[in-house]
Scaffold this motif. Structure first.
Motif, short mmCIF file in Angstrom:
data_model
loop_
_atom_site.label_atom_id
_atom_site.label_comp_id
_atom_site.label_asym_id
_atom_site.label_seq_id
_atom_site.Cartn_x
_atom_site.Cartn_y
_atom_site.Cartn_z
N LYS A 220 3.84 1.42 -4.72
CA LYS A 220 4.79 0.83 -5.69
C LYS A 220 4.18 0.81 -7.10
O LYS A 220 4.85 1.09 -8.08
CB LYS A 220 5.17 -0.59 -5.27
CG LYS A 220 5.87 -0.65 -3.92
CD LYS A 220 6.36 -2.03 -3.59
CE LYS A 220 5.26 -3.04 -3.34
NZ LYS A 220 4.40 -2.73 -2.18
N ARG B 134 2.01 2.85 -8.28
CA ARG B 134 2.05 4.22 -8.81
C ARG B 134 3.42 4.55 -9.39
O ARG B 134 3.53 5.22 -10.41
CB ARG B 134 1.77 5.23 -7.71
CG ARG B 134 0.36 5.29 -7.29
CD ARG B 134 -0.37 6.33 -8.12
NE ARG B 134 -1.78 6.19 -7.84
CZ ARG B 134 -2.64 7.18 -7.90
NH1 ARG B 134 -2.23 8.38 -8.25
NH2 ARG B 134 -3.91 6.98 -7.63
N GLY C 199 0.79 -1.24 0.00
CA GLY C 199 0.00 0.00 0.00
C GLY C 199 0.81 1.28 0.00
O GLY C 199 0.28 2.37 0.16
N1 LIG Z 1 1.64 9.13 -3.28
C1 LIG Z 1 0.39 8.76 -3.62
N2 LIG Z 1 -0.46 9.66 -4.11
C2 LIG Z 1 -1.74 9.30 -4.41
N3 LIG Z 1 -2.21 8.07 -4.25
C3 LIG Z 1 -1.38 7.12 -3.79
C4 LIG Z 1 -0.04 7.42 -3.46
N4 LIG Z 1 0.56 6.30 -3.01
C5 LIG Z 1 -0.36 5.34 -3.06
N5 LIG Z 1 -1.53 5.82 -3.52
C6 LIG Z 1 -2.79 5.08 -3.63
O1 LIG Z 1 -2.79 4.15 -2.56
C7 LIG Z 1 -3.27 2.89 -2.98
C8 LIG Z 1 -2.17 1.85 -2.81
O2 LIG Z 1 -1.08 2.17 -3.67
P1 LIG Z 1 -0.35 1.08 -4.59
O3 LIG Z 1 -1.32 0.06 -5.08
O4 LIG Z 1 0.46 1.81 -5.59
O5 LIG Z 1 0.56 0.45 -3.47
P2 LIG Z 1 1.49 -0.83 -3.57
O6 LIG Z 1 2.73 -0.50 -2.84
O7 LIG Z 1 1.61 -1.24 -5.00
O8 LIG Z 1 0.65 -1.87 -2.75
P3 LIG Z 1 0.65 -3.49 -2.81
O9 LIG Z 1 2.03 -3.94 -2.40
O10 LIG Z 1 -0.39 -3.88 -1.82
O11 LIG Z 1 0.34 -3.85 -4.23
C9 LIG Z 1 -3.68 3.05 -4.43
O12 LIG Z 1 -5.05 3.39 -4.45
C10 LIG Z 1 -2.85 4.23 -4.89
O13 LIG Z 1 -3.48 4.89 -5.93
#
Ligand SMILES: Nc1ncnc2c1ncn2[C@@H]1O[C@H](COP(=O)(O)OP(=O)(O)OP(=O)(O)O)[C@@H](O)[C@H]1O
Length: 504
Positions: A216, A218, A213
């Motif tokens: 990553k 993004r 969350g």
């Molecule tokens: N800096 C940011 N600005 C706006 N929205 C964000 C930001 N960082 C994360 N988000 C939002 O938070 C949520 C989780 O982000 P994301 O899926 O990119 O995380 P992740 O690290 O890939 O998580 P996971 O490991 O669970 O897949 C998404 O809805 C994403 O759009």
């Protein structure tokens, strides 16, 4: 012109004292000082003293020679006399030289060697930016202290200027980039985005690491959207989301009849991404057999669809992400080292939200569409440790946006407990001293309110799976978790994944 150095130097302990000081100032070894004096005795005395104290020196006897030297060499400091022509005492030559040197090297510290009769001129030049002035005969210790301080100060101000320049450059690059909706206010995130934008231009494989969350996905969007491949396909595969037999078909494609239920042939994600970017999320969950196949396609661009012997070729840029410690997994034999180095040409490490608290309020503003926060909300939002990172924060904001009765959002609206005590000190990494001792530093979740994104237990997961008819995406959503996070919990509790419903 008397210098008063040679004898006084020896009287104060002479070379021995210099040697002791020299040991202490080895750090200054590379600093070179320009000495401008028409009196050779003065030059020699200063040179010797500087050399014994770890500085290099370069002596010249006239303003012309000084200007020539400063054009050709790099100096850290200048010591200049005020008069160079025999019988001249006005200090005019010194003034001219001072201004000419400053024009050549604007920031360079200049120490004036003056006779007491030139005090007025010295004061005037100090106002114009001279670093210091010393009356002849000078005091060695004072001169050395002044030199040491001025050189350090000059270096600091140069470094500061360089940092400011880099920051301005970074801000400009970030300002012009496509940030794919990423919101941030912290320097840690700014650095991460800056690195992502640099990497975007190349075609190297990037491994994005960081907790669930944190954003990553993004960052992967940013890497593709700012790359030369931005108009080419961008395909995302959640490697952790499917059982291996389906994952292989997903990645490499399958011919009809390759496995039960494969009624027609389908292309895989590698083929779909050909010419563009493939993002492999949760790469740490790929079983070893899949790792071998992935390594092959990364090395050779070759693969076969499931159920086919025909070798196909593709060219894709691979981005991957994980929240696992792959180095640890290599040690335990769960992840192939060769694949790790293929995927991790550069690592983009995304810190958890608790280490970039300056992102919290900008993110809240974004997720609540700019709604006002009262003091309790701000304090509680900043104090909470956000184990679920931005995803948890986003859910808390949605909750607040929907449930708040008043215009202003308070801590309670976010499901957080108003902080009673002053906030604990935050150390350099942005982690509070409490956090250093406990994983969950502040008990800021409201006990009587529905917790935001707390980890569900086995029976809760099982009940939710039944309630949502086995559709994992919906189950995950009901807990405010990503599917991957839910899969990990299911795996931990030994709850079987029904693949057909996995994608929901
Ligand atoms: N800096 C940011 N600005 C706006 N929205 C964000 C930001 N960082 C994360 N988000 C939002 O938070 C949520 C989780 O982000 P994301 O899926 O990119 O995380 P992740 O690290 O890939 O998580 P996971 O490991 O669970 O897949 C998404 O809805 C994403 O759009």
């Amino acid at each position: 012109m008397s210098n008063g150095v040679t004898h006084r130097g020896l009287a104060n302990g002479g070379p021995l004292r210099y040697r002791v000081v020299a040991e202490l100032t080895k750090m200054n070894q590379m600093d070179k000082i320009l000495i401008v004096d028409d009196n050779l005795d003065v030059c020699q005395a200063l040179s010797l003293m500087l050399e014994l104290n770890g500085y290099k020196s370069h002596c010249v006897q006239s303003p012309e020679m000084a200007l020539d030297a400063i054009e050709k060499h790099e100096f850290s400091l200048v010591i200049q006399d005020m008069n160079f022509t025999r019988d001249t005492t006005s200090g005019e030559e010194g003034r001219e030289l001072f201004h000419a040197l400053r024009e050549c090297r604007p920031g360079i510290p200049i120490i004036l060697l003056t006779a007491w009769t030139e005090l007025e001129m010295a004061v005037e030049l100090m106002k114009a930016g001279a670093a210091d002035y010393l009356g002849k005969p000078w005091d060695d210790a004072k001169l050395l202290t002044s030199i040491g301080n001025l050189i350090s100060l000059h270096k600091l101000s140069r470094e500061n200027g360089e940092l400011k320049r880099q920051k301005a450059e970074r801000t400009a690059v970030i300002h012009e980039a496509n940030l794919c909706g990423l919101v941030f206010g912290s320097t840690a995130m700014e650095r991460c985005v800056d690195l992502a934008l640099q990497l975007a231009k190349s075609d190297v494989s990037v491994l994005i690491t960081g907790p669930n969350g944190a954003g990553k996905d993004r960052l992967a969007d940013i890497l593709h959207a700012n790359s030369p491949l931005k108009d080419k396909p961008f395909i995302k595969v959640n490697v952790g989301a499917l059982p291996m037999e389906l994952m292989e078909a997903e990645l490499f494609g399958a011919e009809a009849g390759a496995f039960t239920g494969a009624t027609k042939s389908r292309i895989g994600r590698f083929e779909a991404a050909n010419g563009g970017t493939l993002f492999l999320d949760e790469i740490g969950n790929l079983p070893l057999s899949g790792q071998v196949k992935l390594l092959r396609v990364l090395q050779t661009g070759e693969f076969e669809r499931l159920g086919s012997h025909q070798t196909r070729k593709c060219k894709v840029r691979v981005l991957s992400a994980t929240n696992a410690d792959l180095r640890q997994d290599i040690q335990t034999g769960r992840f192939r080292e060769d694949l790790f180095y293929r995927l991790n040409v550069v690592e983009l490490a995304l810190p958890p939200l608790c280490e970039r608290r300056d992102d919290v309020l900008p993110l809240v503003q974004h997720f609540t569409r700019g709604r006002a926060l009262d003091a309790s909300a701000k304090a509680a939002l900043l104090a909470h440790s956000w184990p679920g990172n931005v995803r948890e924060l986003e859910n808390a904001c949605k909750r607040a946006d929907i449930l708040a009765r008043g215009e202003m959002l308070s801590a309670v609206d976010f499901g957080l407990m108003p902080t009673q005590t002053p906030q604990p000190a935050v150390n350099q990494s942005g982690i509070s001293s409490n956090e250093a001792h406990h994983n969950e530093p502040f008990n800021t979740l409201l006990p009587e309110s529905e917790p935001v994104n707390t980890a569900p237990n086995r029976s809760e997961i099982e009940a939710a799976i039944t309630a949502h008819n086995g559709v994992i995406a919906r189950v995950a959503k009901s807990f405010g978790l990503s599917r991957q996070a839910l899969y990990r919990r299911m795996e931990k509790f030994g709850i079987e994944v029904k693949s057909s419903k996995a994608e929901g």
